[in-house]
Design an enzyme around this catalytic site. Structure first.
Site, PDB file in Angstrom:
ATOM      1  N   ALA A   1     -39.546 -24.328  52.808  1.00  0.00           N
ATOM      2  CA  ALA A   1     -40.141 -23.698  51.624  1.00  0.00           C
ATOM      3  C   ALA A   1     -39.962 -24.576  50.385  1.00  0.00           C
ATOM      4  CB  ALA A   1     -39.532 -22.316  51.388  1.00  0.00           C
ATOM      5  N   ASP A   2     -38.801 -25.209  50.263  1.00  0.00           N
ATOM      6  CA  ASP A   2     -38.575 -26.104  49.123  1.00  0.00           C
ATOM      7  C   ASP A   2     -39.534 -27.281  49.165  1.00  0.00           C
ATOM      8  OD1 ASP A   2     -36.326 -25.346  47.300  1.00  0.00           O
ATOM      9  OD2 ASP A   2     -35.248 -25.167  49.186  1.00  0.00           O
ATOM     10  N   GLY A   3     -39.733 -27.856  50.354  1.00  0.00           N
ATOM     11  CA  GLY A   3     -40.634 -28.995  50.470  1.00  0.00           C
ATOM     12  C   GLY A   3     -42.066 -28.626  50.141  1.00  0.00           C
TER      13      GLY A   3
END
Length: 395
Positions: free
Chosen positions: A166-168
């Site tokens: 999700a961060d990427g």
């Protein structure tokens, strides 16, 4: 210098989503000034594996950034940031909503100093709403987006990815949002605020689930490696103990695969004509494909699929990625000289531009390595002024 070499970016964010967006900007030439707390630094410096006390993740995430320490919670630190903002194009931050405002660094203040500034605010849940002030991490986005609910075996638990998915995705979304805002600024002359909630981009990547539920009342359940949209689509083990993935999203590919594995008769079945129809017969198709693959080595499977122009790929771990000739040809994993560790392998740039390529100019630098140079160049501070601020804990 790269196509973004006319941009100055202040990366005030920590960990992964905001910093990775800044990394991509830096890869394509932007001058990225990484702002870190003098004592704490970015937690990504100590996240994951290290060698000789040197964080390995930081070497990639901090590349092409000038490292500056600054305590933004101190009035003197906030004043220095306001000075840097005057000559900046982009500021990226991921503090909890209200934190910048409490420090006298809210968007209204920053835009009064520099109306052209693009401010990217990356938080778990966005700047407003009932969850806005909650701590937010990528894991929560992977959970709340529906990703975990649909990932895993049908009789198993919801499954989280073993990396910052999700961060990427939020980082790449942020990169696109920043370029969009800069494109708008080119015609309007003014910057704007980007409100990016990490919980949102992954929802879009999961496909038409909200529309399907709205119109049909269907909820996507866990199907393991199978797809509800087509079949055969799975991972299969070869005779020599390797694994391959097969995809048949296109009807012609599905037909080629079934001819290859010796089951051409299923092609004439009415249900075989659509991906959804094939998915309803996944057990039968998997048995045929899996049985054929299980009798052959990886090399034999790959050669046969290639000759049949059908889609197959071996399941790789990192050693396979490094050894693969296609990745080598693309220089996907490149080698960069690092002052601490010597030659260092890491992911190369995300894409190649034919006339204005980017470049990895240096790896992640030590905490505060560029503080004195940046403050002298951009704010005209003397060595004595900088030394005094260090003694006072501002830098």
């Amino acid at each position: 210098m790269g196509p973004l070499s006319d941009l100055t970016v202040l990366d005030c964010s920590t960990l992964f989503a905001g910093p990775l967006a800044a990394t991509v900007l830096g890869d394509f030439g932007a001058e990225v000034i990484k702002i870190e707390h003098p004592e704490k630094g970015d937690p990504s410096r100590t996240h994951g594996h290290s060698k000789n006390g040197v964080g390995l993740w930081w070497k990639m995430l901090g590349r092409n950034k000038r490292a500056v320490t600054l305590n933004l919670g101190r009035p003197e630190g906030a004043e220095i940031l306001r000075g840097l903002v005057a000559g900046a194009d982009v500021l990226i931050e991921n503090f909890r909503p209200g934190t910048l405002e409490r420090w006298g660094l809210g968007p209204d203040v920053l835009h009064e100093i520099n109306p052209r500034l693009v401010i990217a605010r990356v938080t778990g849940f966005g700047q407003f709403g009932p969850y806005a002030r909650r701590p937010g991490f990528g894991t929560l986005a992977e959970s709340m987006s529906g990703f975990a609910a649909m990932t895993g075996e049908p009789d198993g638990p919801p499954t989280l990815p073993p990396f910052g998915l999700a961060d990427g995705i939020a980082a790449l979304t942020c990169y696109g949002a920043i370029l969009t805002a800069l494109h708008s600024r080119a015609s309007t002359g003014v910057g704007q605020v980007i409100d990016l909630a990490i919980i949102e981009p992954l929802v879009t990547l999961l496909g038409p689930q909200p529309t399907v539920y709205d119109q049909l009342g269907l909820i996507h359940e866990r199907t393991g490696n199978r797809s509800v949209n087509n079949a055969p689509r799975n991972t299969y083990r070869t005779a020599d103990g390797r694994w391959v993935a097969v995809s048949t999203s296109a009807q012609t590919i599905a037909e080629r695969v079934m001819r290859l594995v010796g089951c051409p008769e299923v092609i004439d079945e009415p249900w075989f004509a659509t991906g959804a129809g094939r998915a309803q017969h996944a057990e039968e198709l998997d048995a045929a494909v899996g049985g054929w693959i299980a009798q052959r080595s990886l090399d034999e499977v790959s050669a046969a699929f290639t000759e049949a122009q059908a889609a197959v790929a071996p399941i790789y771990d990192v050693t396979d990625v490094l050894a693969d000739p296609q990745y080598q040809a693309l220089d996907t994993i490149t080698t960069v000289d690092d002052p601490d560790l010597g030659p260092l392998k890491m992911q190369n740039l995300l894409f190649r531009l034919s006339t204005t390529p980017g470049e990895i100019r240096w790896t992640g630098r030590a905490v505060g390595a560029d503080t004195a140079d940046v403050l002298a160049e951009r704010l005209g501070m003397s060595a004595d002024e900088i030394a005094k601020l260090r003694e006072e804990g501002v830098l």
